[in-house]
Design a protein around this motif. Sequence first.
Motif, PDB file in Angstrom:
ATOM      1  N   ALA A 178       0.830  -1.203   0.000  1.00  0.00           N
ATOM      2  CA  ALA A 178       0.000   0.000   0.000  1.00  0.00           C
ATOM      3  C   ALA A 178       0.866   1.255   0.000  1.00  0.00           C
ATOM      4  O   ALA A 178       0.558   2.233  -0.687  1.00  0.00           O
ATOM      5  CB  ALA A 178      -0.935  -0.005   1.209  1.00  0.00           C
ATOM      6  N   PHE A 179       1.949   1.220   0.761  1.00  0.00           N
ATOM      7  CA  PHE A 179       2.856   2.370   0.787  1.00  0.00           C
ATOM      8  C   PHE A 179       3.437   2.631  -0.600  1.00  0.00           C
ATOM      9  O   PHE A 179       3.428   3.766  -1.094  1.00  0.00           O
ATOM     10  CB  PHE A 179       3.991   2.166   1.790  1.00  0.00           C
ATOM     11  N   THR A 180       3.944   1.586  -1.219  1.00  0.00           N
ATOM     12  CA  THR A 180       4.561   1.725  -2.537  1.00  0.00           C
ATOM     13  C   THR A 180       3.543   2.224  -3.558  1.00  0.00           C
ATOM     14  O   THR A 180       3.833   3.137  -4.346  1.00  0.00           O
ATOM     15  CB  THR A 180       5.173   0.389  -2.990  1.00  0.00           C
ATOM     16  N   PHE A 181       2.350   1.636  -3.533  1.00  0.00           N
ATOM     17  CA  PHE A 181       1.293   2.047  -4.449  1.00  0.00           C
ATOM     18  C   PHE A 181       0.988   3.532  -4.304  1.00  0.00           C
ATOM     19  O   PHE A 181       0.979   4.278  -5.285  1.00  0.00           O
ATOM     20  CB  PHE A 181       0.030   1.212  -4.177  1.00  0.00           C
ATOM     21  N   ARG A 182       0.771   3.978  -3.081  1.00  0.00           N
ATOM     22  CA  ARG A 182       0.387   5.373  -2.841  1.00  0.00           C
ATOM     23  C   ARG A 182       1.550   6.333  -3.116  1.00  0.00           C
ATOM     24  O   ARG A 182       1.341   7.427  -3.630  1.00  0.00           O
ATOM     25  CB  ARG A 182      -0.105   5.522  -1.401  1.00  0.00           C
ATOM     26  N   PHE A 183       2.766   5.909  -2.784  1.00  0.00           N
ATOM     27  CA  PHE A 183       3.916   6.777  -3.027  1.00  0.00           C
ATOM     28  C   PHE A 183       4.156   6.979  -4.522  1.00  0.00           C
ATOM     29  O   PHE A 183       4.446   8.088  -4.970  1.00  0.00           O
ATOM     30  CB  PHE A 183       5.173   6.231  -2.352  1.00  0.00           C
ATOM     31  N   SER A 198       1.401   8.657   1.976  1.00  0.00           N
ATOM     32  CA  SER A 198       1.681   7.242   1.707  1.00  0.00           C
ATOM     33  C   SER A 198       1.759   6.437   2.999  1.00  0.00           C
ATOM     34  O   SER A 198       1.236   5.323   3.072  1.00  0.00           O
ATOM     35  CB  SER A 198       2.987   7.104   0.921  1.00  0.00           C
ATOM     36  N   MET A 199       2.397   6.999   4.010  1.00  0.00           N
ATOM     37  CA  MET A 199       2.487   6.314   5.310  1.00  0.00           C
ATOM     38  C   MET A 199       1.099   6.154   5.932  1.00  0.00           C
ATOM     39  O   MET A 199       0.761   5.106   6.470  1.00  0.00           O
ATOM     40  CB  MET A 199       3.397   7.098   6.261  1.00  0.00           C
ATOM     41  N   ARG A 200       0.291   7.193   5.854  1.00  0.00           N
ATOM     42  CA  ARG A 200      -1.057   7.150   6.421  1.00  0.00           C
ATOM     43  C   ARG A 200      -1.917   6.127   5.681  1.00  0.00           C
ATOM     44  O   ARG A 200      -2.649   5.353   6.291  1.00  0.00           O
ATOM     45  CB  ARG A 200      -1.691   8.544   6.345  1.00  0.00           C
ATOM     46  N   PHE A 201      -1.838   6.113   4.371  1.00  0.00           N
ATOM     47  CA  PHE A 201      -2.593   5.168   3.556  1.00  0.00           C
ATOM     48  C   PHE A 201      -2.181   3.733   3.888  1.00  0.00           C
ATOM     49  O   PHE A 201      -3.026   2.860   4.080  1.00  0.00           O
ATOM     50  CB  PHE A 201      -2.348   5.470   2.073  1.00  0.00           C
ATOM     51  N   GLY A 246      -7.586 -11.212   3.358  1.00  0.00           N
ATOM     52  CA  GLY A 246      -8.044 -10.253   4.353  1.00  0.00           C
ATOM     53  C   GLY A 246      -7.684  -8.822   4.016  1.00  0.00           C
ATOM     54  O   GLY A 246      -8.021  -7.900   4.759  1.00  0.00           O
ATOM     55  N   ALA A 247      -7.012  -8.613   2.890  1.00  0.00           N
ATOM     56  CA  ALA A 247      -6.583  -7.261   2.512  1.00  0.00           C
ATOM     57  C   ALA A 247      -7.783  -6.411   2.116  1.00  0.00           C
ATOM     58  O   ALA A 247      -8.756  -6.902   1.540  1.00  0.00           O
ATOM     59  CB  ALA A 247      -5.593  -7.329   1.360  1.00  0.00           C
ATOM     60  N   ALA A 248      -7.702  -5.124   2.430  1.00  0.00           N
ATOM     61  CA  ALA A 248      -8.768  -4.179   2.106  1.00  0.00           C
ATOM     62  C   ALA A 248      -8.697  -3.758   0.646  1.00  0.00           C
ATOM     63  O   ALA A 248      -7.633  -3.794   0.029  1.00  0.00           O
ATOM     64  CB  ALA A 248      -8.646  -2.948   2.994  1.00  0.00           C
ATOM     65  N   THR A 249      -9.804  -3.331   0.124  1.00  0.00           N
ATOM     66  CA  THR A 249      -9.826  -2.754  -1.216  1.00  0.00           C
ATOM     67  C   THR A 249      -9.428  -1.279  -1.133  1.00  0.00           C
ATOM     68  O   THR A 249      -9.423  -0.683  -0.052  1.00  0.00           O
ATOM     69  CB  THR A 249     -11.231  -2.837  -1.846  1.00  0.00           C
ATOM     70  N   ARG A 250      -9.138  -0.691  -2.253  1.00  0.00           N
ATOM     71  CA  ARG A 250      -8.798   0.732  -2.298  1.00  0.00           C
ATOM     72  C   ARG A 250      -9.953   1.562  -1.735  1.00  0.00           C
ATOM     73  O   ARG A 250      -9.749   2.493  -0.968  1.00  0.00           O
ATOM     74  CB  ARG A 250      -8.489   1.124  -3.749  1.00  0.00           C
ATOM     75  N   ALA A 251     -11.171   1.208  -2.106  1.00  0.00           N
ATOM     76  CA  ALA A 251     -12.347   1.950  -1.638  1.00  0.00           C
ATOM     77  C   ALA A 251     -12.485   1.867  -0.123  1.00  0.00           C
ATOM     78  O   ALA A 251     -12.830   2.857   0.530  1.00  0.00           O
ATOM     79  CB  ALA A 251     -13.600   1.431  -2.324  1.00  0.00           C
ATOM     80  N   GLU A 252     -12.195   0.699   0.444  1.00  0.00           N
ATOM     81  CA  GLU A 252     -12.284   0.540   1.898  1.00  0.00           C
ATOM     82  C   GLU A 252     -11.253   1.406   2.615  1.00  0.00           C
ATOM     83  O   GLU A 252     -11.558   2.014   3.641  1.00  0.00           O
ATOM     84  CB  GLU A 252     -12.100  -0.930   2.289  1.00  0.00           C
ATOM     85  N   VAL A 253     -10.058   1.458   2.083  1.00  0.00           N
ATOM     86  CA  VAL A 253      -9.014   2.291   2.700  1.00  0.00           C
ATOM     87  C   VAL A 253      -9.390   3.768   2.570  1.00  0.00           C
ATOM     88  O   VAL A 253      -9.298   4.520   3.539  1.00  0.00           O
ATOM     89  CB  VAL A 253      -7.628   2.017   2.083  1.00  0.00           C
ATOM     90  N   ASP A 254      -9.837   4.176   1.401  1.00  0.00           N
ATOM     91  CA  ASP A 254     -10.249   5.571   1.204  1.00  0.00           C
ATOM     92  C   ASP A 254     -11.386   5.942   2.147  1.00  0.00           C
ATOM     93  O   ASP A 254     -11.380   7.022   2.749  1.00  0.00           O
ATOM     94  CB  ASP A 254     -10.663   5.814  -0.244  1.00  0.00           C
TER      95      ASP A 254
END
Length: 66
Positions: free
Chosen positions: A16-21, A30-33, A50-58
């Motif tokens: 998630a960090f790499t994706f957002r960065f 990126s750290m917060r995401f 068990g990983a969240a979707t992008r929409a769930e994180v947003d």
Amino acid sequence: VKAIDTLGAGGVFHGAFTFRFVETGNLRHSMRFAAAAARIKCTRFGGLTGAATRAEVDDFLKQNPP
């Protein structure tokens, strides 16, 4: 967070960090995401399943401002 299963939390965080960065170039966002994605993952059983979707994180980030 009440952790149910931490399997895969580190992988979720790093991914998630790499994706957002790459998407934003913003270290703080990126750290917060990534932290939000890992937090959600820890509340669910399973590694990748068990990983969240992008929409769930947003949605989580909108409901929990800094």
